[in-house]
Each structure stands twice: as structure tokens, then as C-alpha cells.
Design an enzyme around this catalytic site. Sequence first.
Site, short mmCIF file in Angstrom:
data_model
loop_
_atom_site.label_atom_id
_atom_site.label_comp_id
_atom_site.label_asym_id
_atom_site.label_seq_id
_atom_site.Cartn_x
_atom_site.Cartn_y
_atom_site.Cartn_z
N GLY A 150 -59.74 -56.68 -71.80
CA GLY A 150 -60.88 -56.15 -71.08
C GLY A 150 -60.62 -56.13 -69.58
N CYS A 151 -61.53 -55.48 -68.85
CA CYS A 151 -61.32 -55.30 -67.41
C CYS A 151 -61.55 -56.61 -66.63
CB CYS A 151 -62.22 -54.19 -66.88
SG CYS A 151 -63.96 -54.32 -67.38
N TYR A 152 -62.69 -57.25 -66.86
CA TYR A 152 -62.93 -58.53 -66.19
C TYR A 152 -61.83 -59.53 -66.55
CZ TYR A 152 -67.78 -57.53 -64.72
OH TYR A 152 -68.91 -57.04 -64.12
N THR A 153 -61.43 -59.51 -67.81
CA THR A 153 -60.45 -60.50 -68.26
C THR A 153 -59.09 -60.28 -67.60
OG1 THR A 153 -60.01 -59.11 -70.18
CG2 THR A 153 -61.55 -60.88 -70.47
N ALA A 155 -58.39 -58.97 -64.65
CA ALA A 155 -58.45 -59.44 -63.26
C ALA A 155 -58.51 -60.97 -63.19
CB ALA A 155 -59.65 -58.83 -62.55
#
Length: 345
Positions: A150-153, A155
Site C-alpha cells: 500500500g501507499c502509506y505502508t 512510505a
Amino acid sequence: MITAGILGATGYAGQQLVWFLHKHPKVELKFMCSHNYAGSKFSDIYNNYSNFIQNKCISLEECECKLNQIDVLFIALPNGSSFNIVKKALLNNIKVIDLGADYRLNSAEVYKEWYGIEHNAKNLLKESVYGLPEIYREKIKTSNLIANPGCYTTASILAVYPLLKEGLIDTNSIIIDGKSGISGAGRALKTNSLFCECNESVKAYGVAEHRHTPEIEQQLSAAAKKEVILTFTPHLIPMNRGILATCYANLKTYISEEDLYNLYNSFYGNEYFIRILKNLPDTRNVRGSNLCDIAIRIDKRTNKIIVISAIDNLIKGAAGQAIQNMNIMFGIDEKEGLDLLSMQI
């Protein structure tokens, strides 16, 4: 030439996949599947492709009939929608890169707890590889099923991973403050992501219950070789795309900022898509690229380390990372089709 198909081609991540695959010199895009737009020309949905991509989107049923035409299947579907098609693709020796969450977690029970969905392909969880190339490149090379992070993950994990790998921080002290552009909420019509609801406003959501939490904890626990429980709070920011993750933790012992930079440069020094910066990351400097920018600060008063990372949520946080994984799986230059810098204005 690698032949590819996309399931869920008309969502934001799917459209970004089309963009990359269309320009990739070693890929032929065979089909684009869409539940809502089957039978419609892709360029009628996204007009920027007019005169360049004239193909019509096909249905899931048509996609299943065309599996024998492709080498790799990209899936950008809602969580819980990929189980059957992944099984069929793997039985046909087709590599699968899933941009959803169905294969990211090691435990079917944890998946059900956080997503409220019964996992219908538990036997495949052991086969899937978490598709974070900077951490799992060697496993990705030989895998047929990639769980694209995922995107948050992405980063968050890239920001904190070296600290836990070296045992420098208290594993019970980690706090991650994440901020995302509105495209992270997807293309579906939702009141909370309407312009008037988001513009001129910043808001937290999914507080203490966001679904990316166990994904981050799982990967950071692997780095620490012990269970990591952390606090993660995401926010929506009134911009189209981008992720900024500000990560806090208590240092176990004193270490200078210079030594920390040496550590990060050593850990990521050969990674083309990671830039270790002295300046604080800015989402506009990674927008439209597959880059992750990371900077480090120490708060001596509180003995805390603060690591800040920035990515484009639709690229390094989704489609770009999926292309990076595909390149690795097929043994071609990891940068192929992704060698782009951000356009500033």
C-alpha cells in the site's frame, strides 16, 4: 516482449498502470478489464488517451478467456475481489501482481479482522511475496505472486526499516503520522472525498483502525525480529496525489545525525528509487515519479528520531512499484519504463 493484462484498469491506480505499460518498451498491453466500463473505449473514460489508446475495456468474463494471451496479470480491484482470478491465472502459469490487500498479510485471521472479509485463498498466502523491492528483491525475482504494498505502508516501512534492522529504537515507541492526497481514496463516488468536503481542509480518518496498520507492523516486526505495535494516524490533504509520512521513535542510545545518515546511505545507497536527503522531503519533488525521498532529524531534548518520507501514492505507492516488481520478475532493468523525475510546475 512481455504481454500483460489489467483487471481494474479504470480506477486511479489502474489508469496509472495503463500509462506506464503503454509507454514501456518491453511490454504489450493485451487487454484492460473494467467492471463499470466494459464495452467502453478507454480513451472515452480518460480523454488524455484520445487517438493513442483506442481499445475498449472488457468484462471479467472476457478477461478469463484471454488469460492464455498474457505473461503477467495486474490486479487493481477492491479488497476481496481477486481470489478466484488469481487462482486461475497461477494455474495457467501467469505471473500475478496484485495492487490490493488480499495477499499482503501473512495471516488469514488478521486479514479478516481488519478487512471484514473471509480469505478465500489461504493456501496462496505462503506463496505470495511482499512486493517492496528495496527489501525483498531476491524473493521477488523468483515469485509468481506479488502482493504490491500500500501507499502509506511503502512510505512508512522504507522510512523506519533501517532503524529496526539495526536495533536502534524502542519498538514500543513508534508513531507514524501519514498524509495523503485525495486520489488515495479511490475514484469511486464518496461524500468524504468530494471537492467541497476536502478543499481548504485537513482531516484525520481511520484513527486507531486504519487497515494499513497491520501491514506496517508485520513488515517492521520482520525487521526487528520481534513484535512491533505502533500508532498510525492517516490524514487527507487537499491535493491530488502524494504521501508524506512523519515517523517518530525513541532512540535506545545516543547516535549522531551524521551516523544515522551514514546508516541510511549504506542501507539504501545502491537503490535508484530512494534518495536520502539533507533537505526535508516535499511531495511535489516526487510527484509523477517512482522515487521515495527520506530525511532524518534528531530531537535531542526528547531523545527522539524523526524520519520523514515522501512518495507519489499512485506511483511508488501503487502502479510504479508494480512495474518495478514486474521488471524484477522478468529479469529486465528495474528502471525500465520508470526513469522519470517529477515535473515541478
